[in-house]
Scaffold this active site. Structure first.
Site, PDB file in Angstrom:
ATOM      1  N   LYS A   1       0.822  -1.245  -0.028  1.00  0.00           N
ATOM      2  CA  LYS A   1       0.105  -0.110  -0.179  1.00  0.00           C
ATOM      3  C   LYS A   1       0.980   1.305  -0.094  1.00  0.00           C
ATOM      4  CE  LYS A   1      -3.866  -2.144  -0.287  1.00  0.00           C
ATOM      5  NZ  LYS A   1      -3.990  -3.423   0.397  1.00  0.00           N
TER       6      LYS A   1
HETATM    7  C1  PLP Z   1      -5.393  -4.385   0.462  1.00  0.00           C
HETATM    8  C2  PLP Z   1      -6.797  -4.112   0.586  1.00  0.00           C
HETATM    9  C3  PLP Z   1      -7.511  -4.795   1.711  1.00  0.00           C
HETATM   10  C4  PLP Z   1      -7.097  -5.386   2.705  1.00  0.00           C
HETATM   11  O1  PLP Z   1      -6.296  -4.942   3.480  1.00  0.00           O
HETATM   12  P1  PLP Z   1      -5.059  -5.857   4.324  1.00  0.00           P
HETATM   13  O2  PLP Z   1      -4.356  -4.962   5.263  1.00  0.00           O
HETATM   14  O3  PLP Z   1      -4.218  -6.604   3.328  1.00  0.00           O
HETATM   15  O4  PLP Z   1      -5.931  -6.986   4.954  1.00  0.00           O
HETATM   16  C5  PLP Z   1      -9.189  -4.509   1.544  1.00  0.00           C
HETATM   17  N1  PLP Z   1      -9.641  -3.858   0.554  1.00  0.00           N
HETATM   18  C6  PLP Z   1      -8.745  -3.321  -0.648  1.00  0.00           C
HETATM   19  C7  PLP Z   1      -9.423  -2.673  -1.612  1.00  0.00           C
HETATM   20  C8  PLP Z   1      -7.425  -3.594  -0.627  1.00  0.00           C
HETATM   21  O5  PLP Z   1      -6.675  -3.219  -1.540  1.00  0.00           O
END
Ligand code: PLP
Length: 377
Positions: free
Chosen positions: A190
């Site tokens: 992210k």
């Molecule tokens: C990455 C992501 C998640 C999940 O987040 P994690 O921290 O990996 O559990 C949920 N929704 C979207 C749209 C994502 O891109």
């Protein structure tokens, strides 16, 4: 280019280590401590939302948001179809029933008209819709002026999955602040990362307080470990939160760099006939977590996977746009609402995400552009 150019990798500022060292010095090696408190405060200050709870993942944040929204067995939850599976999986954890909603072309996010159509359909069936999970794809905000109004009118709780859009804006307000609950992810890919982590935010203090209680095993105030509800082990560690503090200090820089990367791609590629970038609608600012574009492969007579393969042999990682949930085998039994045309499917079939890591330099992005142009002819 000798190093492989990756889609989105961690980009440390160097300041993170100070906070990690501080946790070591104080022996706060636990899922609580000063770093966790400070990280939560930074997110509150950044978004202007009153309450926040730092969690082990964005997925955990969505799960707790659904619980706090009162989602239980057989409840209907509307969810964007064009997303990562983590938006939808927690609906199943709650034994609830997801209904997937198509995208609109303008933002690639939940289509407000398809959402309205879905509410009308379920109202006729006399079924209450407990919650709506709306996603901000690749950093671009969904159209919350419309989505908020529709959710309010039908009495449904809005959960904003802003996992990909920390640092983005819509109508001058920070992304993640438009739902009854907002969710961020700090997974390694992210815009900023804690190596793994998430945050749930809301102006409903009682709800966040209860989410914190559930995230720490639902321990009642008693020395003998009294339990009256089912709990979870969902808290963020004090070490990870230290990384998060160092990352929050450079968030705006990271957003600027990702937007610059998008600009380089746009300048180099937008003139090619049949290439269209994910739009940034007026009154919004995307963090451009990933630069995504569609290629009209009929016009250019090549298939998306061929371009991805070509980039791959040239040491460049790229990926198709998320495969919509209604096309996933695991969700095939669930309802899907679209207007005339399946927009999400079309975006999946023509869309590609390009390397967008904030630690890539201009030369690397130019190299990717050169290879794409070479392939598209
Ligand atoms: C990455 C992501 C998640 C999940 O987040 P994690 O921290 O990996 O559990 C949920 N929704 C979207 C749209 C994502 O891109």
């Amino acid at each position: 280019m000798s190093e492989r150019i990756l889609l989105s990798t961690p980009h440390m500022s160097g300041k993170e280590l100070n906070y990690i060292n501080d946790a070591f010095d104080k022996n706060w090696i636990a899922p609580l401590g000063e770093n966790v408190d400070k990280f939560e405060h930074m997110i509150k200050d950044y978004t202007g939302i009153h309450s926040s709870v730092a969690l082990s993942s964005g997925t955990a944040a969505i799960h707790l948001a659904l619980i706090e929204a009162g989602v239980k067995d057989n409840d209907i939850v509307f969810c964007s179809t064009l997303t990562f599976s983590a938006s939808a999986n927690p609906i199943i954890y709650q034994n609830a029933v997801p209904v997937f909603i198509d995208s609109e072309k303008d933002t690639w996010n939940m289509c407000p008209d398809a959402l309205e159509k879905a509410f009308i359909k379920y109202k006729v069936m006399n079924k209450e819709v407990k919650a709506v999970v709306a996603v901000n794809l690749y950093g671009q905000s969904a159209q919350y002026d419309k989505i908020q109004e529709i959710c309010k009118r039908y009495g449904s709780i809005l959960i904003e999955d802003a996992a990909e859009s920390l640092g983005s804006e819509y109508h001058g307000k920070k992304s993640g602040t438009f739902g009854d609950f907002g969710v961020f992810s700090f997974n390694g890919n992210k815009i900023i990362t804690t190596s793994g982590g998430g945050m749930l935010i809301s102006n409903k203090y009682e709800k966040i307080n209860h989410a914190l209680f559930l995230a720490t095993q639902a321990r009642e105030k008693a020395v003998h470990y009294q339990h009256e509800e089912i709990g979870y082990n969902y808290r963020l560690s004090n070490i990870s939160a230290g990384i998060g503090i160092g990352q929050m200090e450079v968030l705006d820089e990271r957003v600027n760099r990702r937007r610059e990367i998008y600009e380089i791609y746009f300048k180099a590629l937008s003139d090619i006939e049949g290439v269209h970038f994910q739009p940034e609608i007026s009154n919004s600012k995307s963090n451009r977590w990933l630069t995504a574009l569609t290629v009209d492969f009929d016009k250019l007579s090549v298939k998306p996977n061929e371009l991805i393969d070509y980039l791959n042999v040239n040491n460049i990682e790229s990926r198709p746009v998320w495969k919509p949930m209604h096309l996933q085998p695991v969700f095939k039994e669930y309802d899907y609402i679209t207007l005339e045309k399946d927009v999400a499917k079309q975006l999946f079939e023509t869309g590609i995400c390009l390397p967008s890591s904030s630690n890539l330099d201009d030369d690397e992005i130019h190299y990717v552009c050169t290879k794409i142009k070479e392939f598209l002819g």
